[in-house]
Design a protein around this motif. Sequence first.
Motif, PDB file in Angstrom:
ATOM      1  N   ARG A   1      -0.571  41.731 -96.682  1.00 28.94           N
ATOM      2  CA  ARG A   1       0.808  41.547 -96.954  1.00 28.94           C
ATOM      3  C   ARG A   1       1.340  40.398 -96.165  1.00 28.94           C
ATOM      4  O   ARG A   1       2.251  39.662 -96.321  1.00 28.94           O
ATOM      5  CB  ARG A   1       1.673  42.833 -96.856  1.00 28.94           C
ATOM      6  N   ARG A   2       0.724  40.563 -94.768  1.00 30.37           N
ATOM      7  CA  ARG A   2       1.078  39.376 -93.723  1.00 30.37           C
ATOM      8  C   ARG A   2       0.150  39.425 -92.851  1.00 30.37           C
ATOM      9  O   ARG A   2      -0.348  40.632 -92.149  1.00 30.37           O
ATOM     10  CB  ARG A   2       2.617  39.681 -93.046  1.00 30.37           C
TER      11      ARG A   2
ATOM     12  N   GLU B   1       0.426  47.797 -82.380  1.00 26.45           N
ATOM     13  CA  GLU B   1       0.309  49.417 -82.667  1.00 26.45           C
ATOM     14  C   GLU B   1      -0.272  49.367 -84.070  1.00 26.45           C
ATOM     15  O   GLU B   1      -0.243  48.704 -85.003  1.00 26.45           O
ATOM     16  CB  GLU B   1       1.831  49.657 -82.969  1.00 26.45           C
TER      17      GLU B   1
ATOM     18  N   ASP C   1      -1.782  52.526 -86.966  1.00 25.59           N
ATOM     19  CA  ASP C   1      -1.327  53.646 -87.690  1.00 25.59           C
ATOM     20  C   ASP C   1      -2.255  54.789 -87.428  1.00 25.59           C
ATOM     21  O   ASP C   1      -3.380  54.544 -86.516  1.00 25.59           O
ATOM     22  CB  ASP C   1      -1.191  53.386 -89.239  1.00 25.59           C
TER      23      ASP C   1
ATOM     24  N   ARG D   1      -0.534  47.931 -87.640  1.00 21.77           N
ATOM     25  CA  ARG D   1       0.351  47.861 -88.391  1.00 21.77           C
ATOM     26  C   ARG D   1       1.345  46.841 -87.879  1.00 21.77           C
ATOM     27  O   ARG D   1       2.171  46.370 -88.628  1.00 21.77           O
ATOM     28  CB  ARG D   1       0.808  49.129 -88.652  1.00 21.77           C
ATOM     29  N   THR D   2       1.751  46.791 -86.597  1.00 22.52           N
ATOM     30  CA  THR D   2       2.996  46.391 -86.123  1.00 22.52           C
ATOM     31  C   THR D   2       2.644  45.489 -84.640  1.00 22.52           C
ATOM     32  O   THR D   2       1.610  46.132 -83.925  1.00 22.52           O
ATOM     33  CB  THR D   2       4.046  47.327 -85.835  1.00 22.52           C
TER      34      THR D   2
ATOM     35  N   HIS E   1       4.647  43.962 -81.480  1.00 19.11           N
ATOM     36  CA  HIS E   1       5.860  43.798 -80.747  1.00 19.11           C
ATOM     37  C   HIS E   1       5.984  42.633 -79.773  1.00 19.11           C
ATOM     38  O   HIS E   1       4.840  42.169 -79.053  1.00 19.11           O
ATOM     39  CB  HIS E   1       6.112  44.876 -79.982  1.00 19.11           C
TER      40      HIS E   1
ATOM     41  N   SER F   1       9.887  42.706 -83.413  1.00 18.15           N
ATOM     42  CA  SER F   1       8.574  43.177 -83.980  1.00 18.15           C
ATOM     43  C   SER F   1       8.134  42.368 -85.380  1.00 18.15           C
ATOM     44  O   SER F   1       9.241  42.192 -85.955  1.00 18.15           O
ATOM     45  CB  SER F   1       8.535  44.687 -84.069  1.00 18.15           C
ATOM     46  N   VAL F   2       7.062  42.636 -85.716  1.00  9.70           N
ATOM     47  CA  VAL F   2       6.732  42.198 -87.025  1.00  9.70           C
ATOM     48  C   VAL F   2       5.489  43.135 -87.575  1.00  9.70           C
ATOM     49  O   VAL F   2       4.801  43.524 -86.980  1.00  9.70           O
ATOM     50  CB  VAL F   2       6.327  40.748 -87.132  1.00  9.70           C
ATOM     51  N   GLU F   3       5.579  43.426 -88.961  1.00  4.13           N
ATOM     52  CA  GLU F   3       4.428  44.127 -89.418  1.00  4.13           C
ATOM     53  C   GLU F   3       3.564  43.448 -90.078  1.00  4.13           C
ATOM     54  O   GLU F   3       3.932  42.386 -90.736  1.00  4.13           O
ATOM     55  CB  GLU F   3       5.112  45.209 -90.504  1.00  4.13           C
ATOM     56  N   ALA F   4       2.082  43.643 -89.696  1.00  3.60           N
ATOM     57  CA  ALA F   4       1.099  42.874 -90.048  1.00  3.60           C
ATOM     58  C   ALA F   4      -0.112  43.550 -90.356  1.00  3.60           C
ATOM     59  O   ALA F   4      -0.405  44.572 -89.616  1.00  3.60           O
ATOM     60  CB  ALA F   4       1.005  41.614 -88.996  1.00  3.60           C
ATOM     61  N   ASP F   5      -0.797  43.259 -91.593  1.00  2.44           N
ATOM     62  CA  ASP F   5      -2.129  43.891 -91.932  1.00  2.44           C
ATOM     63  C   ASP F   5      -3.292  43.423 -91.246  1.00  2.44           C
ATOM     64  O   ASP F   5      -4.203  43.932 -90.720  1.00  2.44           O
ATOM     65  CB  ASP F   5      -2.172  43.978 -93.286  1.00  2.44           C
TER      66      ASP F   5
END
Length: 433
Positions: A124-125, A192, A194, A200-201, A203, A209-213
């Motif tokens: 996704r990102r 961070e 899971d 997943r995240t 900071h 913050s941004v969510e990234a795979d």
Amino acid sequence: MREEGFTGSLTMIGDEPYEPYDRPPLSKQILLGRATADHTLLPRRRAIDAEWRLGVPATGLDMAARRVRLGDGDEVEYDRLLIATGVRARPWPKEDEAELDGVFVLRTRDDAYALERSLAQSPRRVLVIGAGFTGSEIASACRERGIAVTVAERAAAPLVGALGGVIGAVAAELHHENGVDLRCGVMVTGLEGDSTGRVRTAHFSDGNSVEADVVVVALGATRNTEWLAGSGLGAGPRGIACDAGCRAFDIRGIVTDDIYVAGDVARSPHPLFGYQFLSLEHWGNAVSQAETAAHNMMSESADRRPHIWVPAFWSSQFGVNIKSVGVPTMGTEIVIAQGALNERRFTGVYGYQGRVIGAVTFDQSKWLQFYQQQIETTAPFPPPFPTVDRRLEGQHPRDADFPDPSVPTHGPTVTLSGYAPDDRRLTFTPARH
């Protein structure tokens, strides 16, 4: 060395399990899925007739006994030693976060294969930490594959450490125009994961913050010199110091005559750049320096020659071909000599103490050879030629706007090689016997 006539035994030691391969495609064609990692093997210029010790790193050097210790406990004797251990990618500094699934670096063939396989799964990102050349090329590959990407850069713009703020502003526009979520002036403070151990995240230092795979750490390189600790060789975090003939210095500053250095790990003085010790992570420099080292390893002192290759580098990102020659980072001023910044097609020329010291082109590489000649002849800056494009922005030099480096990139000025710094152009002819 074989081309120079060497017929003795030759042992090649390498920590990777692969024979020599080409690294530039790893961040370009490989990440785009246009080639596979096993297609990057370098062609052989000739039969080498060597014993290959691959997948086993060198772990120590005994200069007195002329032996190299290997990771498997074996030792290899030498009459001449060439050290070309290069660099490795700087990892994410927090080890537990670096080990999260989805966190990558990019330096080796295995790195490229693992990252490309992850990109092929359409994350996704992607978050890229660092907007130097490698980070920018990775971001470009992600966007070309249709993947959302965020780039975090602590400096004010991409590429400023290599090309300065004037060019960095153009690079930032390229990122924005191609849909990159560019975050400058911020640092990633933590990653961070899971419950399954996958990232997943991320900071940021500004509280966001941004969510990234997928997270790719592109924070530069570390020179592979730790294995030389205690050897007595002049090696440290900035590389291995050598003279203009590629001969390594020991810790007393005395040049050796049986140990030579080439490639990214070398720090050598250059007569065209004030005898600064230059550490160059350039493909062409590694080839040229290796040829010089091989010649000198095979020659009597009167027949040895200096390594005076003019630094050159290229990058391809967001459909733009970026090339540089000389040492732009030494420049204090820049003038846009051809083209225009807003057209993304230009030549920028760097000046230092009234002379041309470097040049960079965006989709205008035809000018590089001309400016290389200006560098080699210590031509005056700003360039006085009628070829200079007299558009408004190119009329006057401006501050190149390099950030203050926290760690010096060059060593002190020295004249150990014996070539006069005021030589405007150096010509070397074979000795007559």
